[in-house]
Write an enzyme that holds these catalytic residues in place. Sequence first.
Site, short mmCIF file in Angstrom:
data_model
loop_
_atom_site.label_atom_id
_atom_site.label_comp_id
_atom_site.label_asym_id
_atom_site.label_seq_id
_atom_site.Cartn_x
_atom_site.Cartn_y
_atom_site.Cartn_z
N ARG A 184 8.97 -15.94 -20.62
CA ARG A 184 8.85 -15.19 -21.70
C ARG A 184 8.35 -15.91 -22.94
O ARG A 184 8.21 -15.59 -24.11
CB ARG A 184 9.96 -14.26 -22.22
CG ARG A 184 10.48 -13.40 -21.03
CD ARG A 184 11.37 -12.19 -21.38
NE ARG A 184 11.81 -11.47 -19.98
CZ ARG A 184 13.01 -11.51 -19.44
NH1 ARG A 184 13.86 -12.63 -19.57
NH2 ARG A 184 12.96 -10.87 -18.40
N VAL A 185 8.23 -17.48 -22.86
CA VAL A 185 7.78 -18.30 -23.92
C VAL A 185 6.11 -18.39 -23.46
O VAL A 185 5.61 -18.45 -24.62
CB VAL A 185 8.55 -19.49 -23.63
CG1 VAL A 185 7.82 -20.44 -24.78
CG2 VAL A 185 9.82 -19.38 -24.14
#
Length: 518
Positions: A379-380
């Site tokens: 999710r980064v």
Amino acid sequence: MKIKTDEIASVIKHEIEQYSANLEVSEVGRVVEIGDGIARIYGLSNAMAGELLEFQTNDGAVMGQVFNLELDTVGAVIYGDYLSVKEGDLVKATGRLLEVPVGEALLGRVVDPLGRPVDDGPAIRTDTFRKVDIIAPGIAERQPVTEPVQTGIKAIDAMIPIGKGQRELIIGDRKTGKTAVAIDTIINQKQYWGTPDAVVCIYVAVGQKESTVAGVVETLRKAGAMDYTIVVVASASDPAPMQYVAPYSGTAMAEHFMWQGKSGKTPKHALCIYDDLSKQAVAYRQLSLLLKRPPGREAYPGDVFYLHSRLLERATKLSDENGGGSITSLPVIETQEGDVSAYIPTNVISITDGQIYLEPELFFSGVRPAINVGISVSRVGGNAQIKAMKKIAGSLRLDLASARELEAFAQLGTELDKATQRQLDRGRRMVELLKQGQYTPFNVVDQVISIYAGTKGFLDDIPVPQVREFERAMLDHFQAAGKPIWNDLNAKKALDADLEKRLTDAIANFKAGWKPKT
């Protein structure tokens, strides 16, 4: 002879003062019940939740911690040899919380969850201690994740990048290579040791066989990775309280390095690997049931989510005002028959910033690391990649996913048009290119060159079994005749138009003169 009354009074006063100075007042209780690492104590009416206790046994002092505050008794867990504690033994409240030794003295050592050496080495000499269970830094003390943690694994660094301060879950069935991914990541940090990007690694082994942990330590030692690694062990033979507290102890050791950045010291980045949190949850369930806390789903206590959330919340990238240090967490969770919808896996998935899912079918078909790119996610994302990797790996994930779908379609024996066949062939070559041997991490520049060659079609006419041979020869070429390009790419960490043209020409020239050995 006349005796002065004020003189007598001063002598008595002096004696009383001396007596009170030497007097030690402490709250004590007695053990009324003991078993399985749990003690019930009567008499500690002022004990606090989480307070450290000292059990006075015939074999010396044993430490414990208050867990339950009940009407007449206190429920406590015992850290250490609970078999030496007997009913009727004296218990002293210390007024302190559990602490562990931290600092550079622990690097290269194998310790138990209380920071005591278990590797037959000398005693650890440090005067720095940190609380084991603390409140994580608040939002204002943090900053976004932007710096990469290079794992050395092509499939992860290209498609599921991990950044400093991120929490990335490694999930899969047993014997699918979860620990291998974690160990590769530790070994890959060797190239950064001694630089501002140096990362201290803390490997926390929970509920594993001691022989397995010994094998991991030996692998790290052979690779020269123990210089910057601390191994915290709570093996399968250790009591449940030790397995429960081990991840928190490892995190406290990591926090020492993270906060070093505030005083301008290095290293200020740490990587925590919890292998694995499924076994910590089982140990916590055992403690809770023995303490007669009500069971919930799958007999886990209601606060088992909090068990992991308060641990993983401590992974962060601190703001520049706080020194910019970081803790990156790689928790490991073992699934049963690939069931990621079970209680503990779903809990940890919801706490982390993405997951790397290792699939048994891929593993046994020879695709190793067996990463399923369909449900693995970071999710980064591209924020945690160097610019060159972000540029070339953008379409890689979709290409592999669509090739996987076409593979299933092609198995039906359907006639495929040329464009579809070309896409399928490239997908097969990219899968082959992303295969990697255990404990052989790749430098990020080598990864960029390999993936660039694959995505730009240089491998399309090379037979699949020869892809890895071509890759090895090509990377050797960039350490010899193509070294200037490698150096430029390493310095810039980005692909501008000029460097991309030079790289394309160099790969094309190499390919023209390459002949397979087999």
